[in-house]
Scaffold this motif. Structure first.
Motif, mmCIF file in Angstrom:
data_model
loop_
_atom_site.group_PDB
_atom_site.id
_atom_site.type_symbol
_atom_site.label_atom_id
_atom_site.label_comp_id
_atom_site.label_asym_id
_atom_site.label_seq_id
_atom_site.Cartn_x
_atom_site.Cartn_y
_atom_site.Cartn_z
ATOM 1 N N LEU A 37 7.615 12.567 1.786
ATOM 2 C CA LEU A 37 7.496 12.612 0.326
ATOM 3 C C LEU A 37 7.084 13.991 -0.192
ATOM 4 O O LEU A 37 7.281 14.294 -1.370
ATOM 5 C CB LEU A 37 6.473 11.575 -0.157
ATOM 6 N N ARG B 185 -3.385 19.271 -8.265
ATOM 7 C CA ARG B 185 -3.526 18.608 -9.577
ATOM 8 C C ARG B 185 -4.712 19.150 -10.371
ATOM 9 O O ARG B 185 -5.013 18.647 -11.458
ATOM 10 C CB ARG B 185 -3.683 17.094 -9.369
ATOM 11 N N ASP C 152 6.182 15.721 -6.124
ATOM 12 C CA ASP C 152 5.584 14.840 -7.137
ATOM 13 C C ASP C 152 4.140 14.540 -6.723
ATOM 14 O O ASP C 152 3.876 13.639 -5.934
ATOM 15 C CB ASP C 152 6.408 13.555 -7.241
ATOM 16 N N THR D 291 9.372 16.031 -2.356
ATOM 17 C CA THR D 291 9.601 15.704 -3.772
ATOM 18 C C THR D 291 8.772 16.573 -4.706
ATOM 19 O O THR D 291 9.160 16.803 -5.853
ATOM 20 C CB THR D 291 9.266 14.229 -4.048
ATOM 21 N N THR E 204 -3.299 4.584 -1.255
ATOM 22 C CA THR E 204 -2.925 3.343 -0.553
ATOM 23 C C THR E 204 -3.303 3.434 0.923
ATOM 24 O O THR E 204 -3.846 2.478 1.501
ATOM 25 C CB THR E 204 -1.410 3.085 -0.693
ATOM 26 N N LYS F 53 -0.894 8.711 -5.153
ATOM 27 C CA LYS F 53 -0.852 7.247 -5.094
ATOM 28 C C LYS F 53 -0.635 6.770 -3.660
ATOM 29 O O LYS F 53 -1.288 5.820 -3.195
ATOM 30 C CB LYS F 53 0.265 6.740 -6.005
ATOM 31 N N HIS F 54 0.269 7.425 -2.950
ATOM 32 C CA HIS F 54 0.556 7.055 -1.561
ATOM 33 C C HIS F 54 -0.671 7.276 -0.683
ATOM 34 O O HIS F 54 -1.008 6.436 0.163
ATOM 35 C CB HIS F 54 1.734 7.887 -1.043
ATOM 36 N N ASP G 69 1.614 13.238 -8.368
ATOM 37 C CA ASP G 69 1.088 11.924 -8.748
ATOM 38 C C ASP G 69 1.533 10.863 -7.749
ATOM 39 O O ASP G 69 0.753 9.991 -7.352
ATOM 40 C CB ASP G 69 1.561 11.549 -10.154
ATOM 41 N N LEU G 70 2.805 10.922 -7.331
ATOM 42 C CA LEU G 70 3.319 9.987 -6.339
ATOM 43 C C LEU G 70 2.602 10.162 -5.006
ATOM 44 O O LEU G 70 2.235 9.183 -4.346
ATOM 45 C CB LEU G 70 4.827 10.202 -6.160
ATOM 46 N N LEU G 71 2.373 11.422 -4.602
ATOM 47 C CA LEU G 71 1.680 11.695 -3.352
ATOM 48 C C LEU G 71 0.243 11.183 -3.394
ATOM 49 O O LEU G 71 -0.250 10.602 -2.419
ATOM 50 C CB LEU G 71 1.697 13.204 -3.068
ATOM 51 N N GLU H 270 5.692 8.871 6.299
ATOM 52 C CA GLU H 270 6.318 8.680 4.984
ATOM 53 C C GLU H 270 5.757 9.685 3.982
ATOM 54 O O GLU H 270 6.499 10.232 3.151
ATOM 55 C CB GLU H 270 6.074 7.257 4.493
ATOM 56 N N TYR H 271 4.444 9.925 4.060
ATOM 57 C CA TYR H 271 3.822 10.909 3.170
ATOM 58 C C TYR H 271 4.412 12.298 3.410
ATOM 59 O O TYR H 271 4.741 13.022 2.459
ATOM 60 C CB TYR H 271 2.310 10.934 3.393
#
Length: 465
Positions: A260, A302, A265, A263, A275, A271-272, A267-269, A256-257
């Motif tokens: 992703l 980042r 993104d 994208t 987790t 966060k994933h 920040d979204l990466l 899933e990563y």
């Protein structure tokens, strides 16, 4: 009274019939078998149970899904049980039949496996995918015959699949092994007509030519071999199992990563990844290192130097030392203004796994330090790697330009002169090639490939009318 007795008899008979049907249903019902081991992946137990519940309440497809989930995680015995249920419910489920054969294959039951593969090959297909196809099933039977040391049967099996590239390879390989090169070469030439840069077929052709003393053709085959690529799968087990492994557990989260990433993104990466790390940290899963390296890469995007160093420290704690880790650690120190420490880490990484971006980073770093000699060295190394990459991909002009850039940056780089010579020879420029070989040999008189290639060019020139 008689009517009541008759009614009671009817009720009793009905109960007997219903009980019989219930018992029969219970006896014939398929039972789920799940692994009894303690699973290190914290997601698997729940996901296995969900698949099991769906199978118990469903049909052939649900049992197949359970089997594939178990197989993807290496539980062959439990997967076999599920695939047997899937086939029992729907004998026309060819993928379940193939997967059953595969489980038998992986657990060493060769004869049973071959019988199951043949049965799978007889079922009408609903798709044209390679994995589980009729050709794939028959190919696996041929490989089983090899495992059973029945070379004669294997040769006949592979010969009957002339249009299937993996079978053609095995057939030609067996012929070469038996000294029947005259029969093997037409098979190889036919396949190379379709895929001229196949690594496996070109390697086998070189072996065949050398075995029969055809040195001139063998030299040409060796040239092509070094620019060939792995294109035709010979062992398709990984192709089958890997996608199944990525359906469950932490492996699914990693997949899933990867999806992703498109994208962009960060920040979204991040966060994933966090987790995933929270789930994986207490375990001994091998995916922990991949998660941490990805965390460092996202932190780099980042511009979070401390997060990079935290990920690197965690990698060190689990015993991981890799070029990617060193490169990221160097980037963190560069962000913090410690360029000397960054360069030291990058140099270590470049020795472990040289790559174009890393040599460019080092060249830029030495440019900032006004160290022209070291800058030019790394520019030369970057150019050389570019030239090799383009050369191996048969991109002659880009390869030539990159080799020339490497030479301009570092004229003492004998490898760059060698590849420039190889490129010129491939382009049919004999004299420039000979001159470049000589430059290479002036710098390194013991470079055997340059000596041999230059000698061949001189012999060809002397033999020309």
């Amino acid at each position: 009274m008689k009517r009541l007795k008759k009614l009671l008899v009817v009720v009793l008979l009905l109960e007997i019939v219903l009980c019989g049907l219930y018992v029969k249903r219970r006896l014939w019902r398929h039972h789920v078998v799940l692994p009894t081991v303690t699973l290190d992946d914290p997601l698997l137990a729940t996901e296995f149970q969900e698949l099991a519940d769906q199978a118990a309440a469903g049909g052939s497809e649900e049992w197949q899904a359970l089997g594939e989930g178990l197989l993807g995680q290496g539980f062959y015995g439990e997967a076999e049980h599920a695939f047997r249920a899937a086939v029992d419910i729907d004998p026309g489920n060819y993928m379940a039949q193939f997967a059953l054969a595969f489980c038998l294959d992986r657990t060493g039951r060769i004869a049973e496996s071959s019988e199951a593969y043949l049965k799978a090959s007889e079922i009408e297909r609903k798709s044209k995918q390679l994995i589980g196809s009729v050709e794939h099933c028959l190919y696996q039977v041929g490989k089983n015959e090899l495992r059973a040391e029945d070379a004669g049967a294997a040769i006949d099996r592979f010969a009957s699949q002339a249009g299937f590239a993996p079978a053609s390879y095995q057939y030609a390989k067996l012929l070469v092994r038996d000294g029947k090169v005259d029969r093997a070469l037409p098979v190889l030439e036919m396949q190379l007509g379709k895929t001229p840069l196949s690594l496996k077929f070109n390697a086998l052709r070189l072996q065949a030519l050398e075995a029969t003393g055809q040195q001139a053709l063998a030299a040409q085959a060796a040239d092509v071999l070094q620019r060939s690529r792995y294109m035709i799968p010979i062992d398709m087990s990984t192709n089958f199992v890997t996608p199944l492994n990525q359906r469950l557990g932490i492996a699914r989260k990693l997949q899933e990563y990867n999806e992703l990433l498109a994208t962009g993104d960060m920040d979204l990466l991040a966060k994933h990844l966090q987790t995933m790390w929270d789930l994986a940290e207490p375990t001994t899963l091998h995916q922990k290192s991949a998660i941490l390296i990805s965390m460092a890469e996202v932190a780099f995007q980042r511009r979070r130097a401390e997060e990079i160093l935290q990920a690197v420290d965690r990698l060190k704690a689990i015993g991981v030392s890799s070029p990617d880790m060193l490169q990221m650690e160097g980037a963190a120190y560069q962000m913090n203004g410690d360029i000397d420490r960054a360069i030291g880490l990058w140099l270590r990484a470049s020795k472990m796994s040289p790559n174009i971006p890393l040599h460019q980073i080092l060249a830029d770093a030495y440019q900032e330090k006004n160290d022209d000699a070291r800058r030019d060295f790394h520019l030369g190394q970057a150019g050389l790697l570019e030239a090799k990459q383009a050369f191996w991909n048969n991109q002659w002009e880009p390869a030539k330009q990159a080799a020339q850039r490497a030479i301009d940056a570092d004229p003492s780089l004998d490898q760059a002169w060698f590849y420039l010579a190889e490129i010129e020879r491939a382009l049919g420029n004999a004299q420039p090639a000979l001159e470049a070989y000589q430059k290479c040999l002036d710098l390194n008189p013991n470079r055997g490939r340059a000596l041999a290639a230059a000698a061949r060019l001189r012999d060809a020139a002397a033999a020309a009318p």
